[in-house]
Scaffold this active site. Structure first.
Site, PDB file in Angstrom:
ATOM      1  N   ASP A 187       0.845  -1.188   0.000  1.00  0.00           N
ATOM      2  CA  ASP A 187       0.000   0.000   0.000  1.00  0.00           C
ATOM      3  C   ASP A 187       0.893   1.255   0.000  1.00  0.00           C
ATOM      4  OD1 ASP A 187      -2.404   1.643   0.555  1.00  0.00           O
ATOM      5  OD2 ASP A 187      -1.523   1.850   2.546  1.00  0.00           O
ATOM      6  N   ASN A 221      -8.916  -0.598   3.782  1.00  0.00           N
ATOM      7  CA  ASN A 221      -8.928  -0.901   2.345  1.00  0.00           C
ATOM      8  C   ASN A 221      -7.801  -1.854   1.954  1.00  0.00           C
ATOM      9  OD1 ASN A 221      -7.116   1.288   2.834  1.00  0.00           O
ATOM     10  ND2 ASN A 221      -7.104   1.780   0.667  1.00  0.00           N
TER      11      ASN A 221
END
Length: 269
Positions: A9, A222
């Site tokens: 990420d 997420n």
């Protein structure tokens, strides 16, 4: 088992709180690449919005991939060719747009080429998304969105108002779409088959890499799907406490070059 693919990420993970790639993270990524490990950036942004990071990490050469739009697309970094493409339909758009008006919540829709809003009073969060991604921002009515390949849609509002909107979403939304709260003011709505987790799984299969040979590093909700999809889930010290419950390892914070620590400890060691 040797790690052969690491999905990472960006915000709160790869970059520090100044949105910088530290020298330690850069060095660790280059060492992993030299060892034959696939480094895959996994982001909610489009390819255009992450090219500067891919360039900084020398990940624009042929044979590199990036997960964009929170898993709706997996693309070759050099050509932009999509290996996985899970868009929303126009019927989806009308459904989500109707609910945004019912809930009085601003909305924007993102394609590979632009951000579209039906809101005449454009939200500051839509303007911010256009700035971050580098995509042009356009006003279009619902009728004018027919024929556009929408990668994802986003409900956007002040955190308290967005939480209120989330609590009022119809039950069928969670059955029909993949819904991800990526920041306190962004709720992303994607094709049910679009997620960072499915994207990592499909990419690993394409590359002949087993589940046990995959790692993911993240910090927020997420990232949950990709952390659950890999053999070695790693969560940042600054990460969501709920995510830490599913982590195999907790690395240092993003301000302490936690990605470098994870690569050095559990990939290169």
């Amino acid at each position: 088992m040797t790690i052969k693919l690491v999905a990472i990420d960006i915000d709160g993970t790869l970059v520090n709180n100044n949105r910088e790639i530290t020298p330690e993270v850069f060095d660790a990524v280059q060492q992993a690449k030299a060892a034959g490990v696939k480094i895959v950036i996994a982001t909610g942004r489009p390819l255009l919005g992450v090219k500067n990071i891919l360039s900084a990490l020398n990940l624009l050469e042929a044979g590199n991939y990036v997960i964009t739009y929170n898993g709706a697309l997996v693309q070759a970094t050099d050509t932009g060719e999509a290996f996985i493409d899970e868009p929303l339909t126009y019927e989806d758009y009308l459904d989500i747009e109707t609910e945004s008006r019912r809930l009085e919540t601003p909305l924007h829709s993102i394609t590979m080429r632009a951000i579209y809003t039906h809101n005449r009073n454009i939200s500051k969060y839509t303007v911010n998304e256009a700035y971050i991604t580098g995509l042009p921002l356009k006003y279009r009515t619902a009728a004018e969105m027919s024929g556009k390949e929408i990668v994802k849609m986003m409900y956007i509002d002040e955190p308290e108002k967005l939480d209120e909107t989330i609590s009022k979403l119809p039950t069928r939304f969670t059955e029909r779409y993949n819904i991800v709260k990526s920041t306190p003011f962004y709720l992303e709505i994607l094709n049910k088959n679009a997620s960072k987790g499915l994207a990592v799984q499909h990419l690993a299969e394409k590359l002949g890499i087993s589940h046990e040979e995959t790692m993911a590093i993240g910090d927020e909700e997420n990232d949950r799907s990709m952390l659950e999809a890999v053999g070695t889930p790693v969560v940042m010290a600054n990460g969501n406490p709920e995510l830490k419950k599913i982590a195999k390892h907790i690395t240092k914070s993003n301000d302490e070059s936690g990605v470098a620590h994870a690569i050095n400890e559990w990939v290169l060691n």
